[in-house]
Design a protein around this motif. Structure first.
Motif, PDB file in Angstrom:
ATOM      1  N   GLN A   1       0.925  -1.231  -0.235  1.00 37.04           N
ATOM      2  CA  GLN A   1      -0.242   0.157  -0.163  1.00 37.04           C
ATOM      3  C   GLN A   1       0.804   1.205   0.053  1.00 37.04           C
ATOM      4  O   GLN A   1       0.580   2.148  -0.594  1.00 37.04           O
ATOM      5  CB  GLN A   1      -0.843   0.159   1.083  1.00 37.04           C
ATOM      6  CG  GLN A   1      -2.107  -0.868   1.087  1.00 37.04           C
ATOM      7  CD  GLN A   1      -2.945  -0.830   2.289  1.00 37.04           C
ATOM      8  OE1 GLN A   1      -2.442  -0.337   3.544  1.00 37.04           O
ATOM      9  NE2 GLN A   1      -4.234  -0.886   2.314  1.00 37.04           N
ATOM     10  N   GLU A   2       1.761   1.122   0.891  1.00 33.98           N
ATOM     11  CA  GLU A   2       2.745   2.395   0.725  1.00 33.98           C
ATOM     12  C   GLU A   2       3.302   2.712  -0.475  1.00 33.98           C
ATOM     13  O   GLU A   2       3.393   3.777  -0.802  1.00 33.98           O
ATOM     14  CB  GLU A   2       3.993   2.094   2.111  1.00 33.98           C
ATOM     15  CG  GLU A   2       5.118   3.083   1.956  1.00 33.98           C
ATOM     16  CD  GLU A   2       4.517   4.364   2.595  1.00 33.98           C
ATOM     17  OE1 GLU A   2       5.283   5.299   2.525  1.00 33.98           O
ATOM     18  OE2 GLU A   2       3.640   4.350   3.319  1.00 33.98           O
ATOM     19  N   SER A  40       1.015   4.121  -2.926  1.00 32.71           N
ATOM     20  CA  SER A  40       0.635   5.558  -2.734  1.00 32.71           C
ATOM     21  C   SER A  40       1.876   6.617  -3.135  1.00 32.71           C
ATOM     22  O   SER A  40       1.490   7.671  -3.330  1.00 32.71           O
ATOM     23  CB  SER A  40       0.488   5.876  -1.448  1.00 32.71           C
ATOM     24  OG  SER A  40       1.638   5.810  -0.525  1.00 32.71           O
ATOM     25  N   ARG A  41       2.996   6.022  -3.526  1.00 37.10           N
ATOM     26  CA  ARG A  41       4.287   6.714  -4.036  1.00 37.10           C
ATOM     27  C   ARG A  41       4.310   6.511  -5.479  1.00 37.10           C
ATOM     28  O   ARG A  41       5.781   6.734  -5.852  1.00 37.10           O
ATOM     29  CB  ARG A  41       5.320   6.641  -3.102  1.00 37.10           C
ATOM     30  CG  ARG A  41       5.034   7.010  -1.751  1.00 37.10           C
ATOM     31  CD  ARG A  41       6.393   6.741  -1.122  1.00 37.10           C
ATOM     32  NE  ARG A  41       6.882   5.525  -1.363  1.00 37.10           N
ATOM     33  CZ  ARG A  41       8.126   5.003  -0.558  1.00 37.10           C
ATOM     34  NH1 ARG A  41       8.408   5.694   0.255  1.00 37.10           N
ATOM     35  NH2 ARG A  41       8.708   3.805  -1.021  1.00 37.10           N
TER      36      ARG A  41
END
Length: 132
Positions: free
Chosen positions: A95-96, A99-100
């Motif tokens: 997920q991290e 998001s980038r």
């Protein structure tokens, strides 16, 4: 099935070791995503594969092999796991990175490192493939 997955994973780890060097000082935090049977392994492999930029040198074959491994595991799961489990949730590290996505090169390198880390964990825990 385990022997084929083991061989595919070992070949992919070797290719990642040869083709992609980890930048000095770069560590993965939090650590590797947990393995929770074939469905979660497939989801994580496909998730990281989608984040790897096609513009990196030598990445096309690696992406193809990740897709092949995920496809093989998914096909096996569909044929052997009759009980429908809820769709696994997307783990935190994936997920991290999702998001980038605007940091294409950095995200691609980390996704490759996480695939390698996941494959090494899978190789140590091939019994996870038995749980549906």
């Amino acid at each position: 099935m385990k022997s084929k997955v083991k061989w595919m994973a070992e070949q992919l780890v070797l290719k990642l070791d040869r083709s992609f060097q980890v930048p000095p000082g770069l560590t993965l935090s939090p650590p590797v995503d947990a393995l929770d049977g074939p469905a979660s392994i497939v989801m994580v492999l496909e998730g990281y594969n989608s984040l790897i930029s096609d513009t990196l040198d030598g990445v096309a074959q690696v992406k193809t092999e990740i897709s092949s491994l995920a496809g093989y595991l998914d096909q096996w799961r569909q044929g052997h796991c009759t009980e429908q489990r809820p769709k696994p949730s997307v783990p935190g590290p994936l997920q991290e990175l999702q998001s980038r996505k605007e940091f294409i090169h950095t995200v691609s390198i980390e996704a490759l490192m996480r695939v390698k880390e996941l494959l090494n964990l899978l190789l140590k825990n091939l019994d996870q493939l038995n749980s549906c």
